[in-house]
Scaffold this active site. Structure first.
Site, PDB file in Angstrom:
ATOM      1  N   PRO A  42       5.770  -6.652   0.986  1.00 18.28           N
ATOM      2  CG  PRO A  42       5.606  -7.931   2.916  1.00 18.28           C
ATOM      3  CD  PRO A  42       5.953  -6.565   2.439  1.00 18.28           C
TER       4      PRO A  42
ATOM      5  CB  CYS B  23      -0.952  -0.001   1.180  1.00 14.23           C
ATOM      6  SG  CYS B  23      -0.135   0.348   2.723  1.00 14.23           S
TER       7      CYS B  23
ATOM      8  CE1 TYR C 248       0.262  -1.147   6.093  1.00 13.51           C
ATOM      9  CE2 TYR C 248       0.626  -0.964   8.448  1.00 13.51           C
ATOM     10  CZ  TYR C 248       0.742  -1.679   7.267  1.00 13.51           C
ATOM     11  OH  TYR C 248       1.353  -2.915   7.267  1.00 13.51           O
TER      12      TYR C 248
END
Ligand code: GFB
Length: 320
Positions: A164, A110, A137
């Protein structure tokens, strides 16, 4: 990596951290250090510095983080940015101060712009606006990558970063509010089957695409990257773009995922899409060519992985 050397797995109780511990044990590591939250609060800088001075790990896997799915990220932004920034700054700075030889920081896919060209290469970082539902985040995780790069440039450390894709596996969080899509749908379909419910609610339109990687594959990738010699790692990265994508290279729509999970669980009712819930990023497929060129690729296919996690869920949490 020296199998006798002390290796610290920060976040060993989480889905990723526990998978890294299993991967290290399989590879014969004899000195794996872990620290339960009760004995080491990673949000407490003095405690973290003291722990590193006493335990002197040679390698560190920084898998500890405040994580959650789209709803948790969207509703708890302060928790996500604050806790992840503090954990990574405490551990990375203490690792440098204690002379840790090699650290691996775990980020997330993200970190890339919402509308990045797909598949997303490592160079796409910081080239556009982030996905609003998880921007706090993402900013924290981008800061983690830049912390590693900055300590490497200023202090000559060997701190590495992997990004990841969406992970799933044993030890995942199956809470319906805070979890990611795979554990949430496995639980929803399981409970619908057991309760003979006529339909299951899937959030959003079902149109977003996601890449999913089994956490045991991700853990092997982490061990692979940590074991790379410094020259090899540097040959495939640059000082200001030092991270490596970790994924399987293929994606599915959420609707296709829901149908596959329905098949895995054996649920035959209706799948309903709840348009009142957010879709999040339209797509987050990683370009995994850098890591593939270094010799690693995923092994666990999605349906095989889903079946294995569903069995784990039924044995450990699902009960029936
Ligand atoms: O896995 P997920 O929560 O995270 O959602 P993201 C993925 C997609 O699945 C979204 C849909 O389009 C959701 O709307 N979805 C459908 C559901 N049904 C459900 C459900 O019951 N629960 C959940 N959770 N989703 C996360 C970031 O984004 O990706 C994190 O928020 C992290 O910070 C993680 O980066 C890897 O893939 O949208």
């Amino acid at each position: 990596m020296d199998r006798q050397a002390p290796v610290f797995v920060a976040g060993h109780r989480g889905m990723v951290g526990s998978a890294i511990v299993r991967a290290l044990e399989r590879a014969g590591h004899e000195h794996i250090l872990t620290a339960p939250r009760a004995s080491l609060d990673l949000l407490d800088q003095a405690a973290v510095r003291h722990w590193f001075e006493v335990n002197k790990p040679r390698y560190v896997f920084l898998a500890a983080a405040r994580v959650g799915g789209i709803h948790a990220n969207d509703t708890l932004p302060a928790d996500f940015i604050y806790q992840n920034l503090v954990i990574e700054t405490n551990v990375i700075e203490a690792a440098w101060r204690a002379g840790v030889e090699r650290l691996l920081f775990l980020g997330s896919s993200c970190i890339y712009p919402r509308m990045a060209t797909q598949p997303m290469s490592e160079e796409a970082l910081l080239t556009g606006a982030l996905e609003p539902t998880n921007e706090p985040y993402a900013v924290a995780k981008i800061a983690g990558v830049k912390l590693c790069e900055s300590f490497n440039r200023q202090h000559g450390t060997d701190f590495r970063s992997v990004m990841p894709t969406n992970l799933y596996g044993p030890g995942d969080n199956f809470d319906l509010e805070g979890s990611h899509v795979i554990p949430a749908l496995l639980r929803k379909f399981h409970e619908a089957r057991c309760g003979n419910a006529p339909s299951v609610a899937v959030w959003g339109s079902g149109k977003p695409r996601r890449e999913f990687l089994h956490v045991d594959d991700a853990a092997e990738a982490c061990r692979f990257v940590m074991a790379l010699g410094p020259a090899t790692y540097r040959a495939h990265t640059t000082p200001m773009c030092s991270h490596l994508n970790v994924g399987c290279g293929t994606d599915v729509t959420i609707a296709e995922l829901a149908r596959t999970i329905g098949d895995v669980v054996g649920y035959e009712g209706e799948i309903r899409f709840d348009a009142n819930k957010p879709d999040g990023a339209p797509r987050k497929l990683l370009d995994v060519s850098r890591l593939k060129a270094m010799g690693w690729q995923a092994r666990i296919g999605l349906e095989e992985g889903l079946r294995e996690v569903y069995e784990w869920y039924r044995a450990s949490e699902g009960g029936r």
